[in-house]
Design a protein around this motif. Structure first.
Motif, PDB file in Angstrom:
ATOM      1  N   ILE A  60       0.819  -1.220   0.000  1.00 48.92           N
ATOM      2  CA  ILE A  60       0.000   0.000   0.000  1.00 48.92           C
ATOM      3  C   ILE A  60       0.857   1.276   0.000  1.00 48.92           C
ATOM      4  N   TRP A  61       2.015   1.226   0.699  1.00 46.36           N
ATOM      5  CA  TRP A  61       2.845   2.444   0.807  1.00 46.36           C
ATOM      6  C   TRP A  61       3.520   2.751  -0.511  1.00 46.36           C
ATOM      7  N   VAL A  62       3.947   1.682  -1.182  1.00 47.15           N
ATOM      8  CA  VAL A  62       4.591   1.872  -2.485  1.00 47.15           C
ATOM      9  C   VAL A  62       3.568   2.467  -3.456  1.00 47.15           C
ATOM     10  N   VAL A 105     -11.544   5.441   6.091  1.00 49.08           N
ATOM     11  CA  VAL A 105     -10.216   5.798   5.593  1.00 49.08           C
ATOM     12  C   VAL A 105      -9.416   6.401   6.747  1.00 49.08           C
ATOM     13  N   ARG A 106      -8.089   6.366   6.618  1.00 52.09           N
ATOM     14  CA  ARG A 106      -7.196   6.843   7.675  1.00 52.09           C
ATOM     15  C   ARG A 106      -6.496   8.129   7.265  1.00 52.09           C
ATOM     16  N   PHE A 107      -6.464   9.092   8.201  1.00 49.50           N
ATOM     17  CA  PHE A 107      -5.734  10.335   7.979  1.00 49.50           C
ATOM     18  C   PHE A 107      -4.630  10.454   9.021  1.00 49.50           C
ATOM     19  N   ASN A 155      -2.363   1.838  18.706  1.00 49.12           N
ATOM     20  CA  ASN A 155      -2.549   1.098  17.460  1.00 49.12           C
ATOM     21  C   ASN A 155      -2.562   2.004  16.221  1.00 49.12           C
ATOM     22  N   ASN A 156      -2.001   1.460  15.176  1.00 47.32           N
ATOM     23  CA  ASN A 156      -2.090   2.045  13.838  1.00 47.32           C
ATOM     24  C   ASN A 156      -3.002   1.098  13.062  1.00 47.32           C
ATOM     25  N   PRO A 157      -4.145   1.483  12.535  1.00 48.40           N
ATOM     26  CA  PRO A 157      -4.599   2.841  12.235  1.00 48.40           C
ATOM     27  C   PRO A 157      -5.599   3.479  13.198  1.00 48.40           C
ATOM     28  N   ALA A 159      11.751  -0.035  13.296  1.00 42.62           N
ATOM     29  CA  ALA A 159      10.904  -1.069  13.886  1.00 42.62           C
ATOM     30  C   ALA A 159      10.603  -2.156  12.856  1.00 42.62           C
ATOM     31  N   TYR A 160      10.594  -1.780  11.594  1.00 39.86           N
ATOM     32  CA  TYR A 160      10.360  -2.772  10.542  1.00 39.86           C
ATOM     33  C   TYR A 160      11.327  -3.955  10.682  1.00 39.86           C
ATOM     34  N   GLN A 161      12.608  -3.659  10.822  1.00 44.40           N
ATOM     35  CA  GLN A 161      13.568  -4.780  10.879  1.00 44.40           C
ATOM     36  C   GLN A 161      13.455  -5.554  12.189  1.00 44.40           C
ATOM     37  N   PHE A 183      -4.442  -4.131  11.669  1.00 47.61           N
ATOM     38  CA  PHE A 183      -3.041  -4.264  12.063  1.00 47.61           C
ATOM     39  C   PHE A 183      -2.149  -3.513  11.085  1.00 47.61           C
ATOM     40  N   PHE A 184      -0.967  -3.106  11.553  1.00 46.56           N
ATOM     41  CA  PHE A 184       0.012  -2.483  10.659  1.00 46.56           C
ATOM     42  C   PHE A 184       0.335  -3.528   9.588  1.00 46.56           C
ATOM     43  N   ASP A 185       0.176  -3.127   8.347  1.00 41.11           N
ATOM     44  CA  ASP A 185       0.066  -4.092   7.241  1.00 41.11           C
ATOM     45  C   ASP A 185       1.221  -5.092   7.112  1.00 41.11           C
ATOM     46  N   LEU A 198      -1.970  13.702   3.853  1.00 43.93           N
ATOM     47  CA  LEU A 198      -2.317  13.178   5.187  1.00 43.93           C
ATOM     48  C   LEU A 198      -2.358  11.645   5.117  1.00 43.93           C
ATOM     49  N   GLY A 199      -1.583  11.089   4.161  1.00 44.21           N
ATOM     50  CA  GLY A 199      -1.578   9.652   3.935  1.00 44.21           C
ATOM     51  C   GLY A 199      -0.505   8.963   4.757  1.00 44.21           C
ATOM     52  N   GLN A 200       0.674   8.820   4.166  1.00 44.08           N
ATOM     53  CA  GLN A 200       1.758   8.093   4.845  1.00 44.08           C
ATOM     54  C   GLN A 200       2.093   8.749   6.192  1.00 44.08           C
ATOM     55  N   GLY A 201       2.378   7.915   7.179  1.00 41.53           N
ATOM     56  CA  GLY A 201       2.588   8.421   8.527  1.00 41.53           C
ATOM     57  C   GLY A 201       3.999   8.899   8.792  1.00 41.53           C
ATOM     58  N   PHE A 202       4.224  10.164   8.523  1.00 39.25           N
ATOM     59  CA  PHE A 202       5.504  10.775   8.910  1.00 39.25           C
ATOM     60  C   PHE A 202       5.247  12.250   9.190  1.00 39.25           C
ATOM     61  N   VAL A 230       5.615   1.435  18.796  1.00 41.19           N
ATOM     62  CA  VAL A 230       6.345   2.565  18.199  1.00 41.19           C
ATOM     63  C   VAL A 230       5.741   3.929  18.554  1.00 41.19           C
ATOM     64  N   TYR A 231       4.438   3.958  18.886  1.00 34.60           N
ATOM     65  CA  TYR A 231       3.806   5.258  19.232  1.00 34.60           C
ATOM     66  C   TYR A 231       3.673   5.423  20.746  1.00 34.60           C
ATOM     67  N   GLU A 232       4.546   4.759  21.514  1.00 30.91           N
ATOM     68  CA  GLU A 232       4.357   4.680  22.962  1.00 30.91           C
ATOM     69  C   GLU A 232       4.267   6.032  23.675  1.00 30.91           C
ATOM     70  N   GLY A 262      12.435   6.736  14.951  1.00 26.15           N
ATOM     71  CA  GLY A 262      11.763   7.569  13.952  1.00 26.15           C
ATOM     72  C   GLY A 262      10.484   8.162  14.508  1.00 26.15           C
ATOM     73  N   LYS A 263       9.706   7.337  15.223  1.00 25.38           N
ATOM     74  CA  LYS A 263       8.442   7.811  15.787  1.00 25.38           C
ATOM     75  C   LYS A 263       8.699   8.574  17.092  1.00 25.38           C
ATOM     76  N   THR A 264       9.684   8.128  17.866  1.00 26.20           N
ATOM     77  CA  THR A 264       9.965   8.762  19.158  1.00 26.20           C
ATOM     78  C   THR A 264      10.434  10.203  18.987  1.00 26.20           C
ATOM     79  N   TYR A 292      -0.636   8.642  15.777  1.00 27.29           N
ATOM     80  CA  TYR A 292      -0.894   9.858  15.009  1.00 27.29           C
ATOM     81  C   TYR A 292      -1.768   9.679  13.784  1.00 27.29           C
ATOM     82  N   PHE A 293      -2.720   8.792  13.953  1.00 31.08           N
ATOM     83  CA  PHE A 293      -3.694   8.583  12.874  1.00 31.08           C
ATOM     84  C   PHE A 293      -5.119   8.660  13.408  1.00 31.08           C
ATOM     85  N   MET A 294      -6.037   8.949  12.463  1.00 29.72           N
ATOM     86  CA  MET A 294      -7.453   9.015  12.802  1.00 29.72           C
ATOM     87  C   MET A 294      -8.224   8.375  11.659  1.00 29.72           C
TER      88      MET A 294
HETATM   89  N1  GLN Z   1       4.042   3.577   9.564  1.00 29.67           N
HETATM   90  C1  GLN Z   1       3.733   4.577   8.584  1.00 29.67           C
HETATM   91  C2  GLN Z   1       2.241   4.564   8.303  1.00 29.67           C
HETATM   92  O1  GLN Z   1       1.520   3.743   8.797  1.00 29.67           O
HETATM   93  C3  GLN Z   1       4.545   4.470   7.330  1.00 29.67           C
HETATM   94  C4  GLN Z   1       4.641   3.111   6.737  1.00 29.67           C
HETATM   95  C5  GLN Z   1       5.463   3.092   5.489  1.00 29.67           C
HETATM   96  O2  GLN Z   1       5.734   4.115   4.883  1.00 29.67           O
HETATM   97  N2  GLN Z   1       5.857   1.938   5.063  1.00 29.67           N
HETATM   98  O3  GLN Z   1       1.796   5.418   7.583  1.00 29.67           O
END
Ligand code: GLN
Ligand code: PMP
Length: 418
Positions: A17-19, A393-395, A181-183, A100-102, A124-126, A33-37, A212-214, A243-245, A335-337
């Motif tokens: 989905i991110w790609v 949908v998630r923002f 939790n994300n999302p 956190a991915y690795q 769940f985080f995908d 307001l898509g990808q979480g950064f 990661v969002y602790e 990254g999130k901290t 940081y999502f809604m």
């Molecule tokens: N964790 C972020 C999100 O949920 C980014 C994920 C990513 O870019 N692979 O938006």
């Protein structure tokens, strides 16, 4: 017949989905307001620490200890030891990873065998799903469901203890939880974690806890670490992200913390794949944690300033969404809604496939026609259950006020056209 040029473990995990949506958002130059950064700067103390690291000792540009720079594992052990209420050995119980991915990847590779079952809580985080599959495991899903008719707060999304218990079998090796939790932004309460902990202990299952969002919780909600519950340190891998901290997702420094008898297996995966993580980034993160450790709990702490900043942004975005009839679920953390799109009518044109779920079509329409990016919530569900949540949908609200104002303008214009 030509030879198949890919391994079978990659079947079915090629879509991401991110790609897909990051590219679409870039093509249409949207308000993102898509990808979480965060699109705001990380704190100055982190930037200064990073500049100092790269411009100092020339060894900062060389390899370092495979399992984490000594300064980083030391401060992580010190801080998290206090939070978990258990002594943490910096050399044995901590592994520094590329984000956190690795850490997640190492955990699944280290723990899951062919045929093992892993319980995943939906949404769940995908990446949990493809990572379990690539490790040879089988995913078993259990949903968070809105309580009664109410889904106004992320706290209204709950697990059924009976349903969860029914998913544990002799093949269950691990359960993955994500709090906040994300999302949705759900922050699990101690009682909810205790139900999970009791089942893990009863069935001798490992808990992978993605936290990661602790530091990001709102309205007095408290983040609780499942590793701090009685009997859980021994069987929990807690995962975090610098990254999130520190609002610097490009750093890609993460960690896995747990008992040495589990972490040693994650180290085996790490030493045979990545070997070590970038030195200067680790040193900058270590110094930033040191700064935070010394002022922990004080009003100047970034761990207090960041949630206060995001709390205001969360409320601003919720008001914008409501103004156009997108009913938000207010998150207790992260940081999502998510927002309910069922009252919105939109014309998806012929550039958008009618075969796609409603939320995917809505998001593509939003990007192409309104210049605003969001993420379809069914991307956070298994294909089997995604259809049931096509209305959300998630923002992301970890954005500059100017970005949120630009989104607000889009919503206002949209509202006036209706
Ligand atoms: N964790 C972020 C999100 O949920 C980014 C994920 C990513 O870019 N692979 O938006
Ligand atoms: N877990 C969750 C729940 C996430 O949202 C993300 C995305 N940041 C990650 C893990 C991966 O984090 P990192 O960027 O540190 O690899």
């Amino acid at each position: 017949m030509s030879r198949q040029m890919h391994a079978r473990r990659l079947d079915g995990v090629d879509k991401n989905i991110w790609v897909e949506l990051t590219q679409l958002a870039a093509d249409y130059k949207v308000v993102n307001l898509g990808q979480g950064f965060p699109d705001f700067a990380p704190p100055k103390f982190l930037q200064d620490a990073f500049c100092k690291a790269v411009s100092g000792d020339c060894l900062m540009h060389q390899y370092t200890r495979a399992f984490g720079h000594p300064s980083l594992v030391t401060i992580l052990a010190q801080l998290f030891g206090q939070l978990v209420g258990h002594e943490i050995n910096p050399l044995d119980d901590v592994l520094v990873t590329v984000g956190a991915y690795q850490a997640l990847f190492c955990a699944f590779q280290a723990l899951v065998d062919e045929g093992d079952e892993v319980i995943i809580i939906e949404p769940f985080f995908d990446c949990y799903q493809p990572m379990v599959k690539m490790a040879g495991g089988t995913h078993v899903y259990v949903p968070l469901r809105p309580r009664g008719d109410s889904n106004l707060s992320s706290g209204d999304w709950v697990l059924s203890a009976e349903e969860l218990a029914s998913k544990f079998t002799a093949k269950t090796k691990a359960i993955v939880i994500n709090t906040p939790n994300n999302p949705i932004g759900k922050v699990y309460k101690t009682e909810e974690l205790q139900v999970i902990a009791d089942l893990c202990i009863k069935h001798d299952v490992v808990c992978i806890s993605d936290e990661v969002y602790e530091w990001l919780t709102y309205d007095g909600t408290k983040h609780v670490k499942i590793a701090s519950l009685p009997g859980m340190w021994e069987r929990t891998v807690t995962i975090g992200s610098a990254g999130k901290t520190f609002s610097a997702t490009g750093l890609k420094v993460g960690w896995a913390i747990g008992p040495s008898h589990i972490i040693k297996h994650l180290k085996t995966v790490h030493q045979n794949s990545i070997y070590h993580c970038p030195t200067a980034a680790q040193v900058a993160v270590a110094e930033s944690f040191q700064t935070e450790y010394e002022r922990f709990g004080s009003p100047e702490s970034y761990f207090k300033l960041l949630p206060a900043l995001l709390h205001h942004k969360r409320n601003k975005l919720a008001a914008c969404l409501e103004s156009v009839g997108l009913q938000p679920t207010l998150p207790e953390g992260g940081y999502f809604m998510i927002a309910d799109i069922s009252s919105i009518s939109f014309d998806s044109d012929d550039t958008i496939s009618q075969d796609e779920p409603l939320d995917y079509r809505f998001v593509k329409w939003l990007i192409k026609k309104k210049g605003l990016a969001a993420i379809p919530v069914s991307a956070f569900y298994s294909p089997e259950h995604g259809k049931e949540v096509q209305n959300y949908v998630r923002f992301c609200f970890a954005k500059e006020d100017s970005t949120l104002t630009a989104a607000e303008e889009i919503f206002k214009k949209w509202g006036s056209e209706k």
